[in-house]
Design an enzyme around this catalytic site. Structure first.
Site, PDB file in Angstrom:
ATOM      1  N   GLU A  29       8.417   2.425   3.708  1.00 15.60           N
ATOM      2  CA  GLU A  29       7.616   1.614   4.632  1.00 15.60           C
ATOM      3  C   GLU A  29       8.525   1.112   5.743  1.00 15.60           C
ATOM      4  O   GLU A  29       9.729   0.886   5.526  1.00 15.60           O
ATOM      5  CB  GLU A  29       7.012   0.424   3.868  1.00 15.60           C
ATOM      6  CG  GLU A  29       6.210  -0.522   4.764  1.00 15.60           C
ATOM      7  CD  GLU A  29       5.358  -1.526   3.990  1.00 15.60           C
ATOM      8  OE1 GLU A  29       5.472  -1.584   2.740  1.00 15.60           O
ATOM      9  OE2 GLU A  29       4.580  -2.245   4.635  1.00 15.60           O
ATOM     10  N   ASN A  74       1.698  -2.781   3.924  1.00 12.82           N
ATOM     11  CA  ASN A  74       1.065  -3.758   4.821  1.00 12.82           C
ATOM     12  C   ASN A  74       1.317  -3.410   6.285  1.00 12.82           C
ATOM     13  O   ASN A  74       0.500  -3.706   7.158  1.00 12.82           O
ATOM     14  CB  ASN A  74       1.596  -5.155   4.518  1.00 12.82           C
ATOM     15  CG  ASN A  74       1.216  -5.617   3.118  1.00 12.82           C
ATOM     16  OD1 ASN A  74       0.269  -5.125   2.524  1.00 12.82           O
ATOM     17  ND2 ASN A  74       1.978  -6.561   2.579  1.00 12.82           N
ATOM     18  N   ASN A 174      -4.449   0.528   3.390  1.00 15.62           N
ATOM     19  CA  ASN A 174      -3.586  -0.029   2.350  1.00 15.62           C
ATOM     20  C   ASN A 174      -4.090  -1.409   1.922  1.00 15.62           C
ATOM     21  O   ASN A 174      -4.357  -2.263   2.777  1.00 15.62           O
ATOM     22  CB  ASN A 174      -2.159  -0.196   2.894  1.00 15.62           C
ATOM     23  CG  ASN A 174      -1.244  -0.904   1.911  1.00 15.62           C
ATOM     24  OD1 ASN A 174      -0.890  -0.357   0.865  1.00 15.62           O
ATOM     25  ND2 ASN A 174      -0.868  -2.136   2.226  1.00 15.62           N
ATOM     26  N   GLU A 175      -4.232  -1.611   0.628  1.00 16.14           N
ATOM     27  CA  GLU A 175      -4.570  -2.922   0.038  1.00 16.14           C
ATOM     28  C   GLU A 175      -5.605  -3.679   0.876  1.00 16.14           C
ATOM     29  O   GLU A 175      -5.384  -4.841   1.248  1.00 16.14           O
ATOM     30  CB  GLU A 175      -3.298  -3.757  -0.157  1.00 16.14           C
ATOM     31  CG  GLU A 175      -2.348  -3.125  -1.147  1.00 16.14           C
ATOM     32  CD  GLU A 175      -1.164  -4.009  -1.565  1.00 16.14           C
ATOM     33  OE1 GLU A 175      -0.946  -5.060  -0.940  1.00 16.14           O
ATOM     34  OE2 GLU A 175      -0.476  -3.629  -2.526  1.00 16.14           O
ATOM     35  N   TYR A 246       3.270  -4.645  -9.457  1.00  9.14           N
ATOM     36  CA  TYR A 246       4.703  -4.971  -9.559  1.00  9.14           C
ATOM     37  C   TYR A 246       4.878  -5.944 -10.721  1.00  9.14           C
ATOM     38  O   TYR A 246       4.016  -6.779 -10.965  1.00  9.14           O
ATOM     39  CB  TYR A 246       5.198  -5.617  -8.265  1.00  9.14           C
ATOM     40  CG  TYR A 246       5.135  -4.691  -7.066  1.00  9.14           C
ATOM     41  CD1 TYR A 246       6.129  -3.744  -6.844  1.00  9.14           C
ATOM     42  CD2 TYR A 246       4.073  -4.758  -6.165  1.00  9.14           C
ATOM     43  CE1 TYR A 246       6.071  -2.892  -5.743  1.00  9.14           C
ATOM     44  CE2 TYR A 246       4.017  -3.907  -5.064  1.00  9.14           C
ATOM     45  CZ  TYR A 246       5.010  -2.979  -4.862  1.00  9.14           C
ATOM     46  OH  TYR A 246       4.962  -2.135  -3.777  1.00  9.14           O
ATOM     47  N   GLU A 294       1.878   2.390  -5.596  1.00  2.68           N
ATOM     48  CA  GLU A 294       2.935   1.358  -5.491  1.00  2.68           C
ATOM     49  C   GLU A 294       3.176   0.803  -6.884  1.00  2.68           C
ATOM     50  O   GLU A 294       2.253   0.235  -7.492  1.00  2.68           O
ATOM     51  CB  GLU A 294       2.531   0.218  -4.553  1.00  2.68           C
ATOM     52  CG  GLU A 294       2.625   0.582  -3.089  1.00  2.68           C
ATOM     53  CD  GLU A 294       2.455  -0.620  -2.168  1.00  2.68           C
ATOM     54  OE1 GLU A 294       2.948  -1.723  -2.505  1.00  2.68           O
ATOM     55  OE2 GLU A 294       1.816  -0.452  -1.113  1.00  2.68           O
ATOM     56  N   GLN A 354      10.068   0.730  -3.552  1.00  4.37           N
ATOM     57  CA  GLN A 354      10.104   1.795  -2.584  1.00  4.37           C
ATOM     58  C   GLN A 354      11.340   2.660  -2.850  1.00  4.37           C
ATOM     59  O   GLN A 354      11.844   2.626  -3.959  1.00  4.37           O
ATOM     60  CB  GLN A 354      10.078   1.201  -1.191  1.00  4.37           C
ATOM     61  CG  GLN A 354       8.780   0.360  -0.962  1.00  4.37           C
ATOM     62  CD  GLN A 354       8.566  -0.096   0.479  1.00  4.37           C
ATOM     63  OE1 GLN A 354       9.281   0.291   1.391  1.00  4.37           O
ATOM     64  NE2 GLN A 354       7.571  -0.956   0.684  1.00  4.37           N
TER      65      GLN A 354
HETATM   66  O1  AHR Z   1       5.862  -2.588  -1.171  1.00  4.90           O
HETATM   67  C1  AHR Z   1       5.832  -3.837  -0.570  1.00  4.90           C
HETATM   68  C2  AHR Z   1       4.419  -4.301  -0.224  1.00  4.90           C
HETATM   69  O2  AHR Z   1       3.716  -4.553  -1.408  1.00  4.90           O
HETATM   70  C3  AHR Z   1       3.556  -3.312   0.512  1.00  4.90           C
HETATM   71  O3  AHR Z   1       3.718  -3.374   1.882  1.00  4.90           O
HETATM   72  C4  AHR Z   1       2.171  -3.747   0.147  1.00  4.90           C
HETATM   73  O4  AHR Z   1       1.268  -2.681   0.156  1.00  4.90           O
HETATM   74  C5  AHR Z   1       2.331  -4.391  -1.209  1.00  4.90           C
HETATM   75  O5  AHR Z   1       1.703  -5.617  -1.272  1.00  4.90           O
END
Ligand code: AHR
Length: 504
Positions: A29, A74, A174-175, A246, A294, A354
């Protein structure tokens, strides 16, 4: 004496599904030092003619990453792709509102395509469905994939790129469920927009595959209603739904942290069930698959980043999301990969988020070299040896209690059979703190197989980390095992990552 033990049957006829190599995908990103001072740093001693850091490229190539999601995250929700192509000196500088950063656009689509070719990866491209929409997605697709005598296709050629990039996999935003997202939408609004965008893009290139945005994480108040409502709108036009998650060891409780794949299991089951509910409701013949685009451990840098973000002056390539991963993080990454393999029938894409500097297995120093974080190794092993047919892991293991996740098995494991190479690999984690566990695998269906290699990661210090000056968390070839009459036995050290490779 402890009566703890684990037994596994690895049988070549107990098949889940072929492992889609794209589960070893990753993500770059425009965030922090992922691009600038990460993969791209002209003037660095290791930079090649295009400004790509060769030391980083070597580490990426070693990981054999088949597909890389780009350019966000994001970031994509306010990305103007046209600013990132063409002569560098004419590119517009922009404010990236997602990460409060100055985007110079010195590195863009063309540079990323060239870098991925060198890395041996395909691109998974995200379109901006936050502040932009269908027309911009179509223009971008024409620029990327078409060879027609039309404006955007010709624009690409005028930028010196004759052959189309031919990008096959596209993320529809995205999201979009997240209130933090530029252009955040309701599930219905998003589902309609995603459907119309995919429909129009397919008119231009019918071979494309689309990922519909699922929830940003399992704790979103709108999960799983978001999936049900948005899929009701776009199910017929998309191929995958995304999952993001995450993890963090917020309570400094190793055993509970290593039990978090229980949550992951439930997440995967719920999303799969929601897809199948919509399939049934629509009387559709199509089965939707999952794109876990992700995933990682992310918590070490969170507190300091949010404080810094609020007060930071606009700048390029700030240090953001630079988690330094320890040994127990590597164990959770191994457990996540094991969980993915168990769902090989529906989980076709996954992106470790990432790849460089930003919550990443590879870290760089602006003035110095690059190094492999602890999490690099389980990912490397799975990517290298986890290709083939995922086998149903028939495991019976003793259990232990955890503070929030109840009873979990001491050992979790998966196995992958590579028919072409005549090899089978077992991936296993002993997630029981303070207890070595005797482990036995019955491989009788693999006649004549012997152990090719047994790689283990063991460490008494759960908080051990790697750095530029030295690696404290690395695998080693373990010799303490027996293989007799098709039965493999060893003792898996307490809190360890184990990769057992067998073949002829
Ligand atoms: O990977 C970091 C961020 O986590 C990304 O930009 C977003 O999609 C997620 O919230």
């Amino acid at each position: 004496m402890s009566s703890k033990k684990a037994k596994m049957i690895v049988d070549k006829s107990f098949r889940i599904a072929p492992v889609d190599k794209r589960v070893y995908g990753s993500f770059i990103e425009h965030l922090g030092r992922a691009v600038y001072n990460g993969i791209y740093q002209p003037g660095h001693p290791s930079a090649d003619g295009e400004g790509f850091r060769k030391d980083v490229l070597e580490l990426v190539k070693e990981l054999q990453v088949p597909i890389i999601r780009y350019p966000g995250g994001n970031f994509v929700s306010n990305f103007f792709w046209e600013d990132s192509v063409g002569p560098k000196d004419q590119r517009k500088k922009r404010l990236d509102l997602a990460w409060r950063t100055l985007e110079t656009n010195e590195f863009g689509l063309g540079e990323f395509s060239s870098w991925t070719k060198k890395a041996g990866s395909d691109i998974m491209m995200a379109v901006n469905l936050g502040t932009r929409g269908i027309a911009d997605a179509l223009n971008l697709l024409e620029y990327c994939n078409l060879d027609t005598d039309t404006y955007y296709s010709n624009l690409r050629k005028s930028h010196g790129v004759k052959e189309p990039y031919n990008i096959k996999t596209w993320c529809l935003g995205n999201e979009m469920d997240g209130p933090w997202q530029m252009g955040h939408k309701t599930a219905y609004e998003y589902g309609r927009l995603a459907a119309e965008t995919a429909k129009a893009m397919k008119e231009m290139d019918s071979s494309l595959e689309f990922v519909s945005c699922g929830s940003s994480n399992v704790d979103m108040a709108t999960f799983p209603e978001w999936e049900a409502v948005s899929l009701e709108q776009d199910y017929d036009y998309v191929d995958y739904i995304s999952l993001h998650q995450y993890y963090g060891n917020y309570d400094n409780d190793t055993e509970d942290f290593l039990a978090k794949t229980q949550d992951l299991e439930r997440f995967i089951h719920t999303v799969t069930a929601t897809c199948d509910y919509i399939k049934a409701k629509k009387r559709s013949k199509k089965t939707l698959n999952l794109s876990f685009d992700e995933w990682n451990v992310w918590f070490h840098s969170k507190a300091s980043d949010s404080e810094e973000m609020a007060n930071r002056p606009w700048q390029t390539a700030p240090h953001l999301l630079e988690d330094i991963y320890d040994f127990e993080d590597a164990l959770l990454v191994g457990l996540i990969l094991i969980t993915f393999l168990k769902h090989a029938d529906r989980l076709k894409i996954a992106c470790l988020a990432q790849l460089v500097n930003v919550i990443a297995p590879i870290m760089t120093d602006n003035e110095g070299g690059a190094f492999r974080q602890s999490i690099y190794y389980p990912f490397l092993h799975a990517s290298r040896y986890g290709r083939g047919i995922a086998l149903t892991p028939v495991i019976s293991s003793t259990c232990h209690d955890t503070s929030r996740h109840g009873e979990v098995t001491d050992i979790d494991a998966a196995a992958v059979y590579n028919e072409e190479k005549d090899e089978v690999t077992i991936f296993a984690v002993n997630r029981c703190a303070g207890q070595d566990i005797p482990f036995e695998a019955d491989l009788n269906s693999f006649e004549g197989y012997r152990v090719i290699e047994y790689l283990a990661m063991e460490n008494d210090d759960m908080k051990a980390v790697n750095s530029l000056t030295g690696e404290k968390v690395t695998p080693y070839p373990k010799k303490e095992y027996q293989m007799e009459d098709g039965i493999f036995t060893t003792v898996m050290k307490s809190c360890s990552w184990n990769v057992i490779r067998l073949g002829k």
